[in-house]
Design an enzyme around this catalytic site. Structure first.
Site, PDB file in Angstrom:
ATOM      1  N   CYS A  98       0.988  -1.352  -0.156  1.00 33.57           N
ATOM      2  CA  CYS A  98      -0.069   0.002  -0.007  1.00 33.57           C
ATOM      3  C   CYS A  98       0.762   0.983   0.039  1.00 33.57           C
ATOM      4  O   CYS A  98       1.320   1.552   1.112  1.00 33.57           O
ATOM      5  CB  CYS A  98      -0.835  -0.139   1.235  1.00 33.57           C
ATOM      6  SG  CYS A  98      -2.169   1.225   1.227  1.00 33.57           S
ATOM      7  N   CYS A 144      -9.025   5.601  -4.961  1.00 31.68           N
ATOM      8  CA  CYS A 144      -8.372   6.271  -3.724  1.00 31.68           C
ATOM      9  C   CYS A 144      -8.266   7.700  -3.802  1.00 31.68           C
ATOM     10  O   CYS A 144      -7.967   8.589  -4.883  1.00 31.68           O
ATOM     11  CB  CYS A 144      -6.854   5.668  -4.101  1.00 31.68           C
ATOM     12  SG  CYS A 144      -5.831   6.128  -2.475  1.00 31.68           S
TER      13      CYS A 144
END
Length: 424
Positions: free
Chosen positions: A160, A354
């Site tokens: 991530c 995102c």
């Protein structure tokens, strides 16, 4: 009566408990188990690490909110899973039986994979938990008294990368506000093959846009970087080319750093034979079920998703908010169907959406699906993303306190971005 146990009360697990309770009749029990008594909104941790948020801003006690919705809550660590007996053992030796187990634990932070890393006995900081972010902030305050070189980035097997970019640019913004940026050289050290790869093979023009942003902020970078050891004030990094050949050894001195660690599955889950891949991530089919133990479902960071592509230094694929929301909904509907004597029919998505804050601006990306070729491949930046991230934080925390299972991404974010839901 069936007993559904949800393991993990993070940004996936707590919404799963609410949605499960809402979908099932009162004749079924729902139990939520979490290692801590409190919920933490992990996406806000970069702000905590520079003092823009406090623990009280992004945490709250879980028990009173879930229990008023008819959800049982246990604060404790699961030390063993016995899938043959459908039983969990806790760290106090209590046991919990289940009919369905939903694993949404998030990752274990594998600091041991790089010598000298981690905030507990090592020399690197993390923003993966609120505890770690608070420790980073305490170190940052000391750093401000004697500034110097800063390193931010991600180690091999991190999966991530967004928070590393966020923190680098939030740090840059904070230092500029303090009129101290000129005293702080910064280097971004990442296992990605190029800036803006993000574990996704890039999204839109993420490479060009993020490289431009880094140059504008005077942040140097090393990509294809394998961090191999950290000492007090010094980081040892091997740099590779695209063919996987080592081209340079770096010894980087630092006064402050934040390095995202490798991710693995939590021990109790990883120790179950046939449940996980070699790194401890839960194997699932397209219905979110484990093939060997079909009454075990899983969602979020702890599931096994193959990398988008092979990279010279190992990188993992991220599991973003929309993907987790979609997986959770699929699990709830599938268990509901099973309890009604039907075959599970719902699938999660591997679409990635995102919102990343950059301190005074931000970047948003949409990758539908996550693995190319894509139906939507979009990346943009602007001050509106910074504001959207703040609104997302406030909305999500309020949603968790209210106890609603409202689908955030499809109801608000997709509409705001003008895109339609695209299946995996």
């Amino acid at each position: 009566m069936a007993h559904i146990v949800i393991l993990g009360a993070g940004t996936g697990g707590m919404p799963a408990a609410y949605e499960m309770r809402e979908a099932l009749g009162k004749e079924h029990d729902v139990t939520l188990i979490n290692a801590n008594e409190y919920f933490q909104f992990v996406p806000s941790n970069p702000w905590v690490a520079v003092g823009w948020r406090t623990r009280d801003d992004i945490t709250f006690p879980i028990r009173p909110y879930v229990e008023r919705k008819g959800i049982n809550f246990i604060a404790g660590t699961v030390t063993e899973i016995d899938p043959e007996a459908n039983k969990l053992t806790l760290d106090n030796n209590d046991t919990v039986s289940y009919d369905y187990l939903v694993i949404i634990t998030g990752p274990r932070l594998a600091f041991e994979e790089v010598e000298g890393s981690g905030p507990h006995g090592g020399y690197t900081h993390s923003i993966c938990t609120v505890d770690h972010a608070e420790m980073a902030y305490e170190a940052y305050k000391k750093f401000l008294e004697d500034p110097g070189h800063v390193i931010v980035g991600a180690m091999p097997f991190a999966s991530c990368f967004g928070p590393a970019y966020e923190f680098a640019m939030i740090l840059d913004t904070d230092l500029r506000k303090r009129k101290m940026r000129d005293k702080v050289p910064m280097t971004f050290v990442t296992s990605e093959p190029y800036i803006g790869h993000l574990g996704l093979g890039g999204v839109g023009d993420s490479k060009g846009l993020l490289e431009s942003e880094m140059r504008n902020r005077h942040i140097n970078w090393i990509t294809n970087a394998k961090t191999v050891k950290v000492e007090d004030g010094k980081m040892f990094v091997e740099e590779y080319n695209d063919a996987g050949e080592k081209v340079k050894d770096h010894e980087l001195e630092f006064k402050f750093n934040m390095m995202l660690p490798a991710f693995k599955g939590v021990d109790a889950v990883a120790n179950v034979e046939g449940l996980c891949n070699p790194r401890g991530f839960v194997l699932i089919d397209d219905k979110q079920r484990n093939p060997k133990y079909p009454n075990i479902y899983s969602a979020g960071v702890c599931v096994a998703i193959p990398p988008v592509e092979a990279t010279p230094v190992p990188t993992g694929a991220p599991k973003t908010g929309y993907m987790i929301e979609s997986m959770v909904s699929a699990i709830v509907h599938n268990i509901q169907e099973e309890l009604a004597g039907q075959e599970p029919s719902h699938k999660g998505t591997w679409n990635a959406v995102c919102l990343a804050d950059m301190g005074d601006t931000g970047a948003a990306f949409v990758a539908l699906p996550q693995i190319p070729p894509r139906n939507v491949n979009w990346f943009a930046k602007g001050k509106w993303v910074h504001m959207a991230k703040i609104a997302f934080e406030k909305y999500f925390i309020r949603k968790m306190k209210k106890g609603t299972s409202e689908p955030l991404y499809e109801k608000y974010i997709f509409k705001a971005l003008g895109i339609e839901r695209v299946e995996k």
